[in-house]
Design a protein around this motif. Structure first.
Motif, PDB file in Angstrom:
ATOM      1  N   THR A  43      -9.830   0.983 -13.980  1.00 31.58           N
ATOM      2  CA  THR A  43      -8.591   0.589 -14.650  1.00 31.58           C
ATOM      3  C   THR A  43      -7.924  -0.527 -13.868  1.00 31.58           C
ATOM      4  OG1 THR A  43      -8.300   2.871 -15.408  1.00 31.58           O
ATOM      5  CG2 THR A  43      -6.393   1.421 -15.565  1.00 31.58           C
ATOM      6  N   HIS A  44      -7.465  -1.539 -14.582  1.00 33.78           N
ATOM      7  CA  HIS A  44      -6.787  -2.658 -13.932  1.00 33.78           C
ATOM      8  C   HIS A  44      -5.295  -2.340 -13.804  1.00 33.78           C
ATOM      9  CE1 HIS A  44      -4.498  -6.487 -13.931  1.00 33.78           C
ATOM     10  NE2 HIS A  44      -5.432  -6.832 -13.058  1.00 33.78           N
ATOM     11  N   PHE A  45      -4.728  -2.646 -12.641  1.00 34.98           N
ATOM     12  CA  PHE A  45      -3.310  -2.417 -12.373  1.00 34.98           C
ATOM     13  C   PHE A  45      -2.685  -3.687 -11.817  1.00 34.98           C
ATOM     14  CE2 PHE A  45      -5.401   1.704 -11.756  1.00 34.98           C
ATOM     15  CZ  PHE A  45      -4.662   2.505 -12.625  1.00 34.98           C
ATOM     16  N   GLY A  46      -1.376  -3.791 -11.986  1.00 36.50           N
ATOM     17  CA  GLY A  46      -0.638  -4.861 -11.364  1.00 36.50           C
ATOM     18  C   GLY A  46      -0.418  -4.591  -9.887  1.00 36.50           C
ATOM     19  N   TYR A  47       0.094  -5.597  -9.195  1.00 31.23           N
ATOM     20  CA  TYR A  47       0.258  -5.457  -7.742  1.00 31.23           C
ATOM     21  C   TYR A  47       1.257  -4.354  -7.401  1.00 31.23           C
ATOM     22  CZ  TYR A  47       0.999  -6.720  -2.850  1.00 31.23           C
ATOM     23  OH  TYR A  47       1.081  -6.686  -1.483  1.00 31.23           O
ATOM     24  N   ASP A  48       2.375  -4.261  -8.146  1.00 32.45           N
ATOM     25  CA  ASP A  48       3.378  -3.233  -7.869  1.00 32.45           C
ATOM     26  C   ASP A  48       2.793  -1.834  -8.027  1.00 32.45           C
ATOM     27  OD1 ASP A  48       5.282  -5.069  -7.248  1.00 32.45           O
ATOM     28  OD2 ASP A  48       6.284  -5.019  -9.198  1.00 32.45           O
TER      29      ASP A  48
END
Length: 598
Positions: A516-521
């Protein structure tokens, strides 16, 4: 069970607190909700006749007869279960516009509508025998405390409770129940009874900027549990459960939940740093974890773990945009995390890592005063791969039966070298003699013969010894005498392994799976959640049997080992402790009530 769940969440105050100068209702404990609700005070058993007709006016008595024959039909109540599709900016604007508290505090419970002045002061709903007054007082809490229990209430059961006015007991006309839409998981009704008592009822305690406590708790619970929001949405859709939209989730997560996670991690890290400052020889093990395999990773999280307490000390999340390419992320994470720990005046004597060439050079050039150790598991893994590859070649099949013994010999050599690199090398090289049934040899400085007892004739005949000079033996000698391997053995003298860190990276997938791709935060705060989970549960004791013939005995489970290709007994630890999440929930509600977090 559903009837009990409904009854456990409605408590109507007596009209002794009626004030003809106010039109605001205080419902102490009225927390019924179509989905997730706040458990509160004393329960009420609801029946078709909730009040005594003799205590009501003639108009109310006639309404009772009419109401018993009329099927309740709501206009717009509970029909819209769709998710809010507003953008984050629009939702935030609506939150600010509707942030006023729609419930009065206990001090203002006497304020009511002027139309309620004709209600009977002795109108009291019967209490449920399941909850006493003391239970009511213990469960009643402010909006900054965590709900004691939460129930799932169905729409049809909720209708049965809202056919009477909570102020005066008069009949509520179905057409005078109006639902306020786009409140997320909260159900908000504007109610008008036959006596013209008009008020607003909400299924959750109001919380400034959230449109209900349940919305904020839902957002935090989803993130704390490591559940992807799209899966949670599908869950709610299958259940037809009214919930928050993704835009609302993202807004609440950024505004309230992320700061609470960071605050908890900062407190945890400060305590660890204080403990490490008092130690003169801190030993750390570090390793990097990328969010995807290969050389296309977007994030790399480098983690340092204290070998004495087995707790995560610090970590750094590095994005590929911060470096030249993905191969440079691990080095930057290593340098940033080590610098942050040293800035806290922690005296580091030894660091154990894998055989990453860039980190090896960094330690040799910029940190020569620190002892740099290699994880024996990584070294053994590399040797095992080479042995397996050679054992599959023609003429080297006999080598395959010795692979496990050779790897065990490498571990034994590292554990018994007493910090002497020369002794470690001599012990390791001795395997090329032992495997040919030769157990003593000249020429070494410290180690001249095998440490095991002399083998009897039967044992010697049962062993598949390799013939000196054979292809299998030459392949073994080539691997054992490899120059890079012999050089790396100098970093195994203290045998500091990073097994706990590898286990932590496995648990890390619970919060941040690689697929799963996530943002930096999300990567940053998800790593904090993983570190908190690990630090609070790493030193759990082994569980014991509570009943049966083996009561008090330690528990084990049989599981398949992919490494050893066999079933093995593994100890069972006690249940995990998630009390720190309850503290974060309380902090979350408290900070939301204050508007921000310091």
């Amino acid at each position: 069970m559903l009837e009990l769940a409904v009854a456990a969440h409605l408590d109507t105050p007596t009209p002794k607190s009626v004030d003809p100068q106010s039109s605001v209702l205080t419902m102490q404990g009225a927390d019924i909700h179509m989905g997730i609700t706040k458990s509160s005070s004393v329960s009420v058993q609801c029946s078709p006749k909730m009040v005594d007709a003799s205590t009501q006016t003639d108009t109310q008595t006639s309404d009772v007869a009419v109401q018993s024959d009329v099927a309740l039909q709501w206009r717009g109540v509970g029909i819209d279960h769709s998710y809010c599709s507003k953008s984050v900016e629009t939702v935030e604007t609506d939150f600010e516009a509707n942030s006023q508290d729609l419930f009065c505090s206990n001090n203002n419970s006497s304020e009511m509508s002027p139309q309620c002045s004709q209600s009977d002061s002795e109108f009291i709903l019967s209490s449920s025998p399941g909850l006493s007054q003391s239970t009511f007082e213990s469960q009643t809490s402010s909006t900054t405390s965590i709900p004691s229990r939460t129930f799932l209430v169905f729409e049809e059961q909720l209708k049965e409770l809202l056919n009477r006015c909570a102020k005066c007991g008069a009949v509520i006309v179905p057409e005078d129940l109006k639902e306020i839409q786009k409140d997320g998981s909260q159900l908000t009704l504007e109610i008008t009874c036959a006596n013209n008592c008009t008020y607003r009822w909400q299924s959750q305690p109001s919380l400034s900027g959230t449109r209900g406590t349940g919305n904020l708790l839902l957002c935090a619970s989803v993130l704390f549990s490591g559940i992807h929001f799209s899966k949670f949405q599908r869950f709610c859709s299958n259940l037809n459960l009214k919930s928050i939209s993704e835009d609302t989730y993202l807004l609440l997560r950024k505004k309230y939940v992320f700061p609470v996670i960071k605050k908890m991690w900062d407190n945890e890290q400060n305590m660890l740093m204080t403990t490490l400052k008092s130690q003169s020889d801190v030993v750390l093990c570090g390793d990097g974890r990328c969010d995807s395999p290969g050389h296309c990773a977007k994030y790399c999280t480098y983690t340092f773990l204290d070998t004495r307490s087995q707790k995560v000390v610090d970590f750094k999340v590095v994005s590929v945009t911060q470096v030249a390419n993905s191969n440079a992320m691990e080095l930057k994470g290593f340098k940033d995390a080590l610098k942050a720990i040293e800035e806290n005046d922690v005296s580091i004597s030894t660091i154990s890592t894998d055989r990453h060439p860039q980190i090896v050079k960094e330690m040799r050039v910029n940190h020569p005063e620190k002892s740099h150790e290699f994880d024996p598991w990584h070294v053994a893994k590399g040797v095992s791969k080479k042995l397996n590859a050679e054992g599959k070649k023609k003429g080297c099949e006999e080598l395959g039966s010795w692979i496990t013994s050779v790897i065990n010999h490498l571990w034994w050599s590292a554990q018994t070298c007493e910090g002497d690199a020369v002794l470690l090398k001599e012990k390791w090289i001795s395997v090329i003699h032992h495997i040919t049934n030769r157990h003593d040899w000249p020429g070494n400085r410290h180690y001249h013969q095998c440490a095991h007892q002399p083998l009897d004739e039967e044992t010697q005949r049962s062993k598949l010894w390799l013939k000196p000079g054979s292809e299998a033996h030459n392949a073994l000698v080539k691997i054992v005498m490899d120059k890079r391997l012999l050089k790396d053995l100098e970093h195994l003298t203290k045998c500091v392994h990073t097994t706990t860190l590898e286990v932590y990276h496995s648990m890390y997938l619970k919060y941040l799976p690689k697929r799963t791709h996530f943002g930096y935060d999300v990567m940053l705060h998800g790593s904090m959640l993983a570190a908190l989970d690990h630090n609070h549960n790493v030193n759990r004791e082994q569980a014991a049997y509570l009943d049966g013939e083996a009561v008090g005995q330690p528990r084990y489970k049989i599981s398949w080992s992919k490494v050893h290709k066999s079933f093995r007994a593994r100890p069972v630890a006690v249940e995990k402790d998630y009390s720190y999440m309850a503290l974060m929930m309380r902090d979350l509600l408290s900070s939301a009530g204050c508007g921000n977090i310091q």
